[in-house]
Design an enzyme around this catalytic site. Structure first.
Site, PDB file in Angstrom:
ATOM      1  N   GLU A 134       0.830  -1.233   0.000  1.00 22.75           N
ATOM      2  CA  GLU A 134       0.000   0.000   0.000  1.00 22.75           C
ATOM      3  C   GLU A 134       0.856   1.272   0.000  1.00 22.75           C
ATOM      4  OE1 GLU A 134      -3.788   0.428   1.607  1.00 22.75           O
ATOM      5  OE2 GLU A 134      -4.245  -1.697   1.501  1.00 22.75           O
ATOM      6  N   GLN A 191       8.889   4.917   1.879  1.00 27.98           N
ATOM      7  CA  GLN A 191       9.532   6.045   1.185  1.00 27.98           C
ATOM      8  C   GLN A 191       8.462   6.829   0.411  1.00 27.98           C
ATOM      9  OE1 GLN A 191      10.794   2.874   1.242  1.00 27.98           O
ATOM     10  NE2 GLN A 191      12.432   3.425   2.661  1.00 27.98           N
TER      11      GLN A 191
HETATM   12  N1  CAA Z   1      -6.473  12.517  -3.583  1.00 30.70           N
HETATM   13  C1  CAA Z   1      -7.026  13.021  -4.713  1.00 30.70           C
HETATM   14  N2  CAA Z   1      -6.284  13.313  -5.814  1.00 30.70           N
HETATM   15  C2  CAA Z   1      -4.949  13.088  -5.739  1.00 30.70           C
HETATM   16  C3  CAA Z   1      -4.326  12.577  -4.592  1.00 30.70           C
HETATM   17  C4  CAA Z   1      -5.150  12.293  -3.472  1.00 30.70           C
HETATM   18  N3  CAA Z   1      -4.634  11.815  -2.331  1.00 30.70           N
HETATM   19  N4  CAA Z   1      -3.002  12.454  -4.818  1.00 30.70           N
HETATM   20  C5  CAA Z   1      -2.792  12.895  -6.078  1.00 30.70           C
HETATM   21  N5  CAA Z   1      -3.967  13.264  -6.625  1.00 30.70           N
HETATM   22  C6  CAA Z   1      -4.190  13.846  -7.958  1.00 30.70           C
HETATM   23  C7  CAA Z   1      -3.368  15.133  -8.036  1.00 30.70           C
HETATM   24  O1  CAA Z   1      -4.118  16.236  -7.568  1.00 30.70           O
HETATM   25  C8  CAA Z   1      -3.061  15.244  -9.498  1.00 30.70           C
HETATM   26  O2  CAA Z   1      -4.184  15.770 -10.178  1.00 30.70           O
HETATM   27  P1  CAA Z   1      -4.002  16.943 -11.268  1.00 30.70           P
HETATM   28  O3  CAA Z   1      -3.150  16.329 -12.344  1.00 30.70           O
HETATM   29  O4  CAA Z   1      -5.387  17.236 -11.678  1.00 30.70           O
HETATM   30  O5  CAA Z   1      -3.303  18.040 -10.553  1.00 30.70           O
HETATM   31  C9  CAA Z   1      -2.937  13.791  -9.941  1.00 30.70           C
HETATM   32  O6  CAA Z   1      -3.623  12.996  -8.960  1.00 30.70           O
HETATM   33  C10 CAA Z   1      -1.510  13.344 -10.050  1.00 30.70           C
HETATM   34  O7  CAA Z   1      -0.903  13.487  -8.788  1.00 30.70           O
HETATM   35  P2  CAA Z   1       0.682  13.401  -8.598  1.00 30.70           P
HETATM   36  O8  CAA Z   1       1.321  14.415  -9.489  1.00 30.70           O
HETATM   37  O9  CAA Z   1       0.988  13.443  -7.150  1.00 30.70           O
HETATM   38  O10 CAA Z   1       0.977  11.959  -9.236  1.00 30.70           O
HETATM   39  P3  CAA Z   1       2.296  11.118  -9.218  1.00 30.70           P
HETATM   40  O11 CAA Z   1       2.310  10.243 -10.384  1.00 30.70           O
HETATM   41  O12 CAA Z   1       3.484  12.011  -8.998  1.00 30.70           O
HETATM   42  O13 CAA Z   1       2.002  10.211  -7.926  1.00 30.70           O
HETATM   43  C11 CAA Z   1       2.585   8.913  -6.015  1.00 30.70           C
HETATM   44  C12 CAA Z   1       3.000   9.851  -7.148  1.00 30.70           C
HETATM   45  C13 CAA Z   1       1.803   9.685  -4.968  1.00 30.70           C
HETATM   46  C14 CAA Z   1       3.892   8.465  -5.428  1.00 30.70           C
HETATM   47  C15 CAA Z   1       1.706   7.721  -6.484  1.00 30.70           C
HETATM   48  O14 CAA Z   1       2.248   7.146  -7.640  1.00 30.70           O
HETATM   49  C16 CAA Z   1       1.587   6.656  -5.412  1.00 30.70           C
HETATM   50  O15 CAA Z   1       0.841   6.785  -4.454  1.00 30.70           O
HETATM   51  N6  CAA Z   1       2.351   5.526  -5.553  1.00 30.70           N
HETATM   52  C17 CAA Z   1       2.251   4.403  -4.673  1.00 30.70           C
HETATM   53  C18 CAA Z   1       1.307   3.387  -5.220  1.00 30.70           C
HETATM   54  C19 CAA Z   1       0.847   2.406  -4.165  1.00 30.70           C
HETATM   55  O16 CAA Z   1       0.613   2.776  -3.032  1.00 30.70           O
HETATM   56  N7  CAA Z   1       0.683   1.165  -4.548  1.00 30.70           N
HETATM   57  C20 CAA Z   1       0.210   0.176  -3.666  1.00 30.70           C
HETATM   58  C21 CAA Z   1      -0.718  -0.737  -4.363  1.00 30.70           C
HETATM   59  S1  CAA Z   1      -1.945  -1.441  -3.386  1.00 30.70           S
HETATM   60  C22 CAA Z   1      -1.255  -2.709  -2.507  1.00 30.70           C
HETATM   61  O17 CAA Z   1      -0.141  -2.725  -2.140  1.00 30.70           O
HETATM   62  C23 CAA Z   1      -2.292  -3.675  -2.228  1.00 30.70           C
HETATM   63  C24 CAA Z   1      -2.049  -4.948  -1.589  1.00 30.70           C
HETATM   64  O18 CAA Z   1      -2.007  -5.968  -2.177  1.00 30.70           O
HETATM   65  C25 CAA Z   1      -2.146  -4.980  -0.120  1.00 30.70           C
END
Ligand code: CAA
Length: 402
Positions: free
Chosen positions: A365, A369
């Protein structure tokens, strides 16, 4: 008003979950871990005990409880076994994008039948791919519109509960070069032609929860499988994780607390040099640090959930909770082993499994980092509007102006 006291309903569900974990999980946790397979009977029991699908509205067949209550359950079950908690809690993750964006009709068609069944039905959250983990916007699974239908093709990996799921919540893009803006999210029933379960992951810990590859080979879904509008997928993934990271923090708090309890139990009975080892400062101060970490994790977790329950922004708070609680779980598990010395390294004692289980909490999740990336992004954005009251009086040349 600040109030740290749990309500009667919150206390009731917390105690129910603790009793469930004490009776059905803790005594069998090492056996679940050894077997390394999905604990179907246990999950069925959790379903019957009203400990699953907690935040799904009653109109859809859920229990309509708060996210705070979900964290109380998560901590209790995580205390018993983090792997079992992941197996039991995964529906919360998979259903959240549906609850955030699904219409009444979509909920009635895709979720309600699952929750009406006597036998527990599971769902999986399909975001991660071999080449797309932390950079969630780089997914390569393609969704192509074909008349009123969509055709989904691609492969996901590390997907919790995929092999046992009836429904997959699948993130796919119309064009990978569009990154965040190209991503949509679909509900894909697991029995559709072209949905295939691949390699089962062989993990270090949390072995009672199953993860696998799942591939989609030209899977056709109707137009109503799309959640929200085309292109809403990335935002929905982020909004989902804001909610569910508090759930991971809750499991981690359970692990952190279990490490405190196992270590203090050992330290208060084990004698060396003529006294119980808990009397030595080297041990007692470690125990105090461990207990403080578990308590701080609990507060961060409940606060992140409390904010979400009030529809207040909680992106930073859920990131803090997830990383602090899972780092605390890992540190406390290692300290627990250190206090148990040789016994801490033996699989017959609890510390070894706590260490193996805690490691995943720091990774899934969103790695810890990535939590810092998420939090610092918000902090820096807010800094643009910040006035600390400091007025620069420095007269030197070329100094940075703040
Ligand atoms: N709520 C609403 N909108 C959001 C948001 C939030 N929390 N965070 C970002 N956004 C929106 C932004 O406002 C932006 O919108 P606009 O383009 O309209 O301005 C858009 O989304 C893009 O945001 P970012 O520029 O921040 O996007 P990014 O590509 O740079 O994201 C990141 C970077 C936050 C690191 C993201 O890629 C991320 O969270 N990565 C981790 C993924 C993850 O957690 N994976 C786990 C999978 S689930 C798992 O593990 C399940 C399991 O089996 C247990």
């Amino acid at each position: 008003m600040v109030d740290f006291e749990l309500s009667t309903a919150e206390r009731e569900i917390k105690e129910r979950a603790e009793t469930f974990a004490r009776d059905h999980i803790t005594p069998y946790a090492s056996e679940f871990d050894r077997r390394s397979e999905f604990p179907r009977e246990l999950v069925q029991r959790a379903y019957e005990a009203g400990l699953m699908n907690l935040h799904v509205p009653k109109s859809v067949g859920g229990l309509e409880r708060t996210l705070l209550e979900e964290t109380l359950v998560g901590e209790a079950i995580g205390y018993g076994c983090a792997g079992c908690a992941s197996a039991i809690g995964c529906n919360n993750l998979a259903f959240t994008p549906i609850l955030l964006a699904g219409t009444k009709e979509q909920l009635g068609k895709y979720v309600k039948p699952l929750l009406a069944a006597d036998e527990v039905r599971l769902a999986s959250f399909c975001l991660t791919e071999r080449e797309s983990g932390s950079d969630a916007a780089s997914i390569g699974t393609i969704a192509k519109r074909d008349g009123h239908e969509w055709v989904i093709s691609g492969e996901k990996c590390f997907i919790t509960n995929a092999p046992v799921a009836s429904l997959h919540t699948v993130f796919a893009t119309v064009d990978p070069s569009l990154r965040q803006k190209g991503i949509s999210v679909f509900m894909v029933p697991a029995d559709l032609p072209g949905v295939k379960i691949g390699h089962l992951e062989n993990k270090l810990g949390q072995r009672a929860s199953v993860q696998s590859e799942v591939s989609f080979e030209n899977v056709r879904v109707p137009g109503d499988a799309l959640l929200g509008r085309e292109g809403d997928g990335f935002r929905l993934a982020m909004m989902t994780l804001d909610m569910t990271r508090a759930g991971i923090a809750a499991i981690a708090t359970g692990v952190a607390q279990r490490a405190v309890d196992e270590a203090s139990r050992f330290a208060s009975t084990r004698k060396q040099f003529g006294q119980v080892i808990g009397m030595f400062e080297g041990v007692s101060f470690t125990l105090a640090d461990m207990a403080c970490r578990a308590t701080a994790s609990r507060h961060l977790t409940r606060h992140a959930a409390w904010l979400a329950d009030r529809h207040l922004p909680n992106t930073v708070e859920s990131a803090y909770a997830k990383w602090f609680a899972s780092d605390s779980a890992m540190t406390n598990a290692v300290e627990c082993a250190q206090i148990m010395r040789g016994y801490g390294y033996m699989e017959e004692y609890p510390a070894a499994k706590l260490i193996r289980d805690a490691k995943l909490l720091q990774i899934y999740e969103g790695t810890n980092q990535i939590q810092r990336v998420v939090a610092s992004g918000v902090i820096l954005k807010q800094a643009a509007k910040l006035d600390t009251g400091f007025r620069l009086e420095y007269k030197g040349k070329n100094a940075p102006r703040i």
